[in-house]
Design a protein around this motif. Structure first.
Motif: not given
Length: 496
Positions: A8, A10, A61, A99
């Motif tokens: 992911l 981040v 995130m 998101y």
């Protein structure tokens, strides 16, 4: 089998000064799938443990816009599924519209959190319509699907119960706009129905609804309140739903000027609306009680003319400051999250449906929160509530306490120094005849070792500690609410 499902993006800086993005709250950057063939198991996983334990969490995130509150982060589910002494773990980010928009913008925050709504530049979600819909607070299984939501009211996100993949917003999501769905919707496993509420800043300020066992919206009605409120939970019995109108809300005079100032009106009574399950604003019966604030209920049930509601009252209520944030913002967040500061403890409200009388009883004075009962006990007379213990000064779950409401006794298990758990769930054995005939489950993070694990305790003997521990592939972040999905409810409600 151990595999990385996804890495992911981040973008939260490693050196960020917000304590709620560090340590126990540091975001997770990898999605895993792993089973017990490749995870360390200490002890023995019971053969009769069949189903899935799922916990939601806020996994921020991107570097936040303004001051980050630990309820602002993107939702991420952590789930472990059991059958025949074997277990499989998955963690998956909930890919909400918010998101996806931020990911498409190159990995930057586009919405502020709950504390600074005045910084919003885009139309958002939640009761204030300024936040990103993070779907990060609650998760419940219903009609063969997982449903996730946030506490400030968002869209009902549907996730695949086997893979945790985000499937989008439930079909009935559009019908409950503009307020959406608040966390703490309740499922009655005897009927397969899901009861929910929402709230917002425009009249009638609340709605109440019922989803059938088939996953379709069956009932949705307005509930009139005196003004905008910030309720958090609701209760159900076999015939009724209990809705909350509590005296901790925005100052109405300032709100009319566009200023959101949460205020505890200590001279304003708490009100609880008991409505027949398929009733409406005309059939609701309101009861008054001493001023208070409540985050979470343990259980509700009927006894003759009485409806009893058990939960964790805040003796010294605390809510986040909303508006312009100062240099002490993080300390004020910690202050209102500290259960020892709010002195949250078990309490009972009893409502007489014939006379209109309200009775209030202290059940226990020890600081606990996140009370849970077994799914099949929800809405029915019960004996045991399983609550979390908290480390003073922080929002860190340090153990679990089992209340015996029949004898007044208790059991407890404390996780140890710098080891913190999650909201526990009770997994009854197939064919169980007692409400503690099963297992108590929690995700735990050991900050000494920077590792996480799943604890399995015998719900009849919590004092004895875990019968098994399963070490997860990586440390997970602090979480919010959890659910247990029985093996025979994985594909749908029993009565559908």
């Amino acid at each position: 089998m151990m595999e990385v499902h996804a890495h992911l993006n981040v973008t939260v800086p490693d050196d960020i000064d917000n304590p709620f993005l560090q340590g126990l709250f540091r975001p997770v950057g990898v999605e895993y799938t792993a089973d017990t063939d490749d995870m360390v198991v200490i002890g023995t996983i019971p053969d009769d443990l069949h189903g899935m334990y799922v916990r939601n969490s806020h996994n921020q995130m991107h570097a936040p816009m303004g001051v980050y509150h630990p309820f602002d982060g993107d939702g991420m589910l952590h789930a472990i599924r059991f059958e025949g002494g074997h277990a499989t773990y998955r963690n998956r980010l909930i890919r909400t519209v918010g998101y996806l928009a931020e990911a498409g913008a190159g990995g930057q925050s586009l919405w502020p959190g709950m504390l600074e709504p005045h910084k919003a530049n885009l139309r958002g979600w939640g009761a204030m319509k300024t936040m990103k819909d993070n779907a990060g607070v609650d998760v419940v299984a219903h009609a063969g699907k997982l449903v996730a939501s946030m506490s400030q009211c968002g869209e009902p996100y549907h996730l695949d119960i086997d893979t945790l993949a985000t499937k989008g917003v439930h079909d009935w999501g559009k019908a409950i706009e503009p307020f959406g769905l608040c966390s703490h919707f309740k499922v009655d496993t005897a009927t397969g129905e899901l009861m929910f509420f929402n709230f917002g800043e425009t009249y009638p300020y609340m709605h109440y609804g019922v989803i059938g066992a088939d996953g379709a919206l069956k009932h949705f009605v307005p509930i009139e309140l005196p003004g905008p409120r910030w309720p958090h939970d609701m209760g159900i019995t076999q015939r009724y739903t209990i809705l909350h109108d509590l005296p901790y809300h925005f100052d109405p005079e300032l709100l009319n000027k566009g200023i959101r100032k949460l205020t505890y009106f200590k001279d304003q009574p708490a009100r609880f609306g008991v409505v027949p399950r398929h009733g409406d604003n005309n059939s609701i019966k309101w009861f008054t009680a001493k001023p208070c604030f409540i985050l979470h209920l343990a259980n509700c049930y009927e006894q003759g003319d009485w409806v009893h509601m058990d939960g964790c009252i805040q003796k010294r209520p605390g809510k986040p400051e909303v508006g312009q944030q100062g240099a002490d913002a993080f300390e004020r967040i910690r202050h209102h999250l500290d259960k020892h500061n709010t002195h949250t403890h078990m309490y009972r409200w009893s409502f007489n449906m014939v006379t209109g009388e309200t009775r209030e009883t202290v059940l226990d004075d020890e600081v606990t929160e996140f009370p849970m009962v077994a799914n099949d006990i929800v809405g029915r007379p019960y004996r045991y509530s399983f609550n979390t213990l908290f480390k003073p000064g922080n929002w860190h779950m340090s153990g679990v306490k089992k209340f015996d409401l029949q004898t007044g006794g208790d059991q407890r298990y404390e996780y140890g120094d710098n080891r913190f758990g999650s909201e526990p769930c009770i997994a009854l054995r197939p064919g169980a005849t007692e409400e503690d005939d099963g297992y108590l489950l929690t995700f735990l993070t050991d900050m000494n070792e920077n590792k996480s694990e799943v604890l399995i305790l015998d719900a009849r003997d919590v004092n004895a500690g875990p019968v098994a521990r399963i070490i997860l592939p990586a440390r997970i972040t602090n979480g919010t609410h959890a659910c247990w999905v029985e093996g025979d409810r994985m594909q749908g409600e029993r009565v559908a």
